[in-house]
Design a protein around this motif. Sequence first.
Motif, PDB file in Angstrom:
ATOM      1  N   ASN A 381       0.864  -1.172   0.000  1.00 41.71           N
ATOM      2  CA  ASN A 381       0.000   0.000   0.000  1.00 41.71           C
ATOM      3  C   ASN A 381       0.905   1.228   0.000  1.00 41.71           C
ATOM      4  N   LEU A 382       1.328   1.652  -1.188  1.00 46.59           N
ATOM      5  CA  LEU A 382       2.338   2.694  -1.311  1.00 46.59           C
ATOM      6  C   LEU A 382       1.707   4.061  -1.519  1.00 46.59           C
ATOM      7  N   LYS A 383       2.353   5.067  -0.907  1.00 49.08           N
ATOM      8  CA  LYS A 383       1.889   6.439  -1.079  1.00 49.08           C
ATOM      9  C   LYS A 383       2.040   6.886  -2.517  1.00 49.08           C
ATOM     10  N   ASN A 465      -1.604  10.524  -1.111  1.00 48.12           N
ATOM     11  CA  ASN A 465      -0.905  10.590  -2.381  1.00 48.12           C
ATOM     12  C   ASN A 465       0.527  11.075  -2.239  1.00 48.12           C
ATOM     13  N   LEU A 466       0.719  12.204  -1.460  1.00 49.53           N
ATOM     14  CA  LEU A 466       2.043  12.798  -1.342  1.00 49.53           C
ATOM     15  C   LEU A 466       2.412  12.955   0.124  1.00 49.53           C
ATOM     16  N   ALA A 467       3.661  12.885   0.424  1.00 53.00           N
ATOM     17  CA  ALA A 467       4.129  13.074   1.791  1.00 53.00           C
ATOM     18  C   ALA A 467       3.928  14.527   2.208  1.00 53.00           C
ATOM     19  N   ASN A 468       3.542  14.744   3.487  1.00 55.82           N
ATOM     20  CA  ASN A 468       3.273  16.082   4.022  1.00 55.82           C
ATOM     21  C   ASN A 468       4.578  16.845   4.182  1.00 55.82           C
ATOM     22  N   THR A 469       4.577  18.131   3.779  1.00 56.86           N
ATOM     23  CA  THR A 469       5.768  18.975   3.934  1.00 56.86           C
ATOM     24  C   THR A 469       5.627  19.960   5.095  1.00 56.86           C
ATOM     25  N   ASP A 470       4.553  19.829   5.859  1.00 53.31           N
ATOM     26  CA  ASP A 470       4.305  20.740   6.989  1.00 53.31           C
ATOM     27  C   ASP A 470       5.211  20.353   8.156  1.00 53.31           C
ATOM     28  N   THR A 498       7.001  16.192  29.932  1.00 50.86           N
ATOM     29  CA  THR A 498       5.808  17.046  30.009  1.00 50.86           C
ATOM     30  C   THR A 498       5.791  18.027  28.859  1.00 50.86           C
ATOM     31  N   PHE A 499       6.953  18.575  28.559  1.00 50.11           N
ATOM     32  CA  PHE A 499       7.053  19.562  27.484  1.00 50.11           C
ATOM     33  C   PHE A 499       6.677  18.953  26.141  1.00 50.11           C
ATOM     34  N   THR A 500       7.324  17.851  25.758  1.00 49.06           N
ATOM     35  CA  THR A 500       7.052  17.265  24.444  1.00 49.06           C
ATOM     36  C   THR A 500       5.631  16.708  24.365  1.00 49.06           C
ATOM     37  N   GLY A 501       5.100  16.285  25.515  1.00 43.98           N
ATOM     38  CA  GLY A 501       3.737  15.782  25.512  1.00 43.98           C
ATOM     39  C   GLY A 501       2.711  16.864  25.261  1.00 43.98           C
ATOM     40  N   SER A 502       3.109  18.131  25.444  1.00 48.57           N
ATOM     41  CA  SER A 502       2.191  19.250  25.217  1.00 48.57           C
ATOM     42  C   SER A 502       2.319  19.812  23.806  1.00 48.57           C
ATOM     43  N   LEU A 503       3.191  19.225  22.994  1.00 51.39           N
ATOM     44  CA  LEU A 503       3.386  19.700  21.619  1.00 51.39           C
ATOM     45  C   LEU A 503       2.751  18.720  20.633  1.00 51.39           C
ATOM     46  N   THR A 504       2.130  19.252  19.577  1.00 49.52           N
ATOM     47  CA  THR A 504       1.515  18.419  18.546  1.00 49.52           C
ATOM     48  C   THR A 504       2.107  18.804  17.194  1.00 49.52           C
ATOM     49  N   PRO A 505       2.980  17.935  16.627  1.00 49.24           N
ATOM     50  CA  PRO A 505       3.552  18.268  15.309  1.00 49.24           C
ATOM     51  C   PRO A 505       2.520  18.046  14.206  1.00 49.24           C
ATOM     52  N   ALA A 506       2.800  18.598  13.036  1.00 46.54           N
ATOM     53  CA  ALA A 506       1.908  18.417  11.880  1.00 46.54           C
ATOM     54  C   ALA A 506       1.803  16.926  11.536  1.00 46.54           C
ATOM     55  N   THR A 507       0.767  16.570  10.765  1.00 48.35           N
ATOM     56  CA  THR A 507       0.519  15.177  10.409  1.00 48.35           C
ATOM     57  C   THR A 507       1.752  14.546   9.747  1.00 48.35           C
ATOM     58  N   ALA A 528      15.244  24.376  29.424  1.00 41.65           N
ATOM     59  CA  ALA A 528      15.973  25.616  29.748  1.00 41.65           C
ATOM     60  C   ALA A 528      15.866  26.558  28.573  1.00 41.65           C
ATOM     61  N   THR A 529      15.916  27.864  28.886  1.00 35.22           N
ATOM     62  CA  THR A 529      15.860  28.868  27.823  1.00 35.22           C
ATOM     63  C   THR A 529      17.030  28.665  26.872  1.00 35.22           C
ATOM     64  N   GLY A 530      16.742  28.810  25.596  1.00 35.06           N
ATOM     65  CA  GLY A 530      17.781  28.655  24.578  1.00 35.06           C
ATOM     66  C   GLY A 530      17.772  27.294  23.904  1.00 35.06           C
ATOM     67  N   MET A 531      17.151  26.312  24.575  1.00 30.91           N
ATOM     68  CA  MET A 531      17.018  25.030  23.899  1.00 30.91           C
ATOM     69  C   MET A 531      16.156  25.187  22.658  1.00 30.91           C
ATOM     70  N   VAL A 532      16.304  24.290  21.687  1.00 29.59           N
ATOM     71  CA  VAL A 532      15.562  24.398  20.437  1.00 29.59           C
ATOM     72  C   VAL A 532      14.780  23.111  20.191  1.00 29.59           C
ATOM     73  N   VAL A 533      13.639  23.270  19.506  1.00 30.91           N
ATOM     74  CA  VAL A 533      12.819  22.124  19.064  1.00 30.91           C
ATOM     75  C   VAL A 533      12.904  22.086  17.540  1.00 30.91           C
ATOM     76  N   ILE A 534      13.396  20.950  16.988  1.00 29.39           N
ATOM     77  CA  ILE A 534      13.486  20.799  15.530  1.00 29.39           C
ATOM     78  C   ILE A 534      12.392  19.839  15.094  1.00 29.39           C
ATOM     79  N   VAL A 535      11.515  20.330  14.198  1.00 32.91           N
ATOM     80  CA  VAL A 535      10.407  19.525  13.666  1.00 32.91           C
ATOM     81  C   VAL A 535      10.767  19.118  12.235  1.00 32.91           C
ATOM     82  N   THR A 536      10.685  17.792  11.960  1.00 31.54           N
ATOM     83  CA  THR A 536      10.954  17.273  10.610  1.00 31.54           C
ATOM     84  C   THR A 536       9.642  16.825   9.990  1.00 31.54           C
ATOM     85  N   ALA A 537       9.327  17.382   8.820  1.00 32.82           N
ATOM     86  CA  ALA A 537       8.064  17.061   8.156  1.00 32.82           C
ATOM     87  C   ALA A 537       8.052  15.603   7.682  1.00 32.82           C
ATOM     88  N   GLU A 538       6.871  15.143   7.279  1.00 33.11           N
ATOM     89  CA  GLU A 538       6.694  13.758   6.833  1.00 33.11           C
ATOM     90  C   GLU A 538       7.565  13.423   5.623  1.00 33.11           C
TER      91      GLU A 538
END
Length: 553
Positions: A381-383, A465-470, A498-507, A528-538
């Motif tokens: 079942n391929l995209k 059909n296509l992978a999400n770029t969000d 707790t922090f990551t559990g409160s975040l919802t990345p795109a589909t 801590a302040t200055g830390m970064v969250v990197i989100v990678t799309a589908e």
Amino acid sequence: MSKKKQGKLPALAVLSTMAFAGLVMSPAQATTIVNSTLKDVTIAPTASNEAISFNGTTSVTGNVQVNAPVTLDGDSTNALQNANVVLNTPSLTTNIPLGSNVTATQTVAVGGTQGGSHVTIKTAAPAADKITVTNNNYPVSDKVVVTGLSSGDTITVYYKDATAVITTQTAQAESNGIATVTIPQLGTDAGTVWVTCTRGSYTESDRVEKAYSAESNLTNSIEVTTAFANNGVIPDKYSMDGGNTSLPVSWKAVENAQSYALIMYDPDANNFVHWMVKDIDKAVTSIGEGKSRTTAIPGFELTNYFGEKGYGGPQPPITHNYKIVVYALNTATINLDDVGFGVSKGAFDAAISGKVIAKGEITGKFIPPLKAPDYLSEMVNLKGTNTITLSFSPAFGAESVWVQQSIDNGVTWRNSTVKEQLTAESWQATVQDLTADTEYNFKVSARKGNQTLESGVFTARTARNLANTDATVTSIDYTVDDTAETIEGVAANTDLATFTGSLTPATGAGLKVYEADGTTEVTTGNLATGMVVIVTAEDGTTKKMYTVTVSAP
């Protein structure tokens, strides 16, 4: 020093103190060879009874061919003692010693005082085109006929017997110059015999090879009967799924048979072997119904292609033909070892080759009942393809097979568009032209005549059909600014889980938390302040980096 010389020698030629190899002597008049060494000499005078004198220490070695009347003379005492002399001439006069290795191909008059006692005359071999081999069907004996002989000539035929040992049969030519050699049976297959001729006191000729053809029209030379007529339908009780009862087989006794062998195979499935029995006693002419794998079976049962010793009934996906063949053999046993994965028809044929004196066969067809397709499941079942590949058990016996689909939970169904041409042997189907990210119900149907059977229902959702770029993220607990790429409002002492559990990345997207350098991943502890969250799309390529601000305590 060695020289090669050929062609005519001059009259009264004298060859002295020389060595010659491959000499062709064709003297028109007398030739004298003095103190020379000759090897591989062909003597072919152009005039009758010319003299060739070997004088002094002359010696001749190798192969000497004498191809015309000639006188071999001289005073060399050992001239032809070490030569292999073949006389292809009707007469020879020799006054020098001949060794014991002298043969002739026809009647030869040997004169002189020294040469005659050692001459052995070999009979000329019969011409191949004068030999006829007839490989008759049992019970008629086979024959080898040789023509163009002299009365009293003895013909010997060499041939391979049932154990592959060369044996012989002989006969003498009649006054008409014909000799007929009778052989009980050469066997059903093509092969070769070797024929010689011996005349009077002459030695046996060289062997002449003669090929012969296989026996013809052997199929019905033994009458074989079973539970169905020839070309009839095999009853279901003898099939693998209908009880697997072994078939009864009977045949007429064959005179001079030392044993019988039986094979049942499917020529429509690459000679799939269903039953094989060897070394059946010559007194036995039947195998009763259901006797396979019992003590009542005559002979020795071998492993079939189902991997089981003995009988295995028909189990084809569609109508197949089956042959039962009984062979009468001229040997009590055949050399055929059993193997756990099944003995092939090729191995069986090789084991009986040259040993068959008669055979008979009967053919039946098995029409399988309709078997419902089952075990429907998803394979691929391929995209982006709008297809789903389904697998299922074959609907053996079906005349037609197709796939149906529903998008309203089975309320309505329609035939699917399938890439493959489905048959009773099909086990997968690629359904095309589907809608992406949609839930479908599928089932496989099979029909034979007025009977239709269906598989169970299988539910699957097509891929997007296509992978999400969000690559964005949202949160109900914190303030997320996609433009500024910041996440604020994180309370002091908030732990990572707790922090990551409160975040919802795109589909389809994923996220990880890093130190301020953006490369050292944070896996435990507090934010801590200055830390970064990197989100990678589908799509695995698009990324977005948010900077975290933690509120003061």
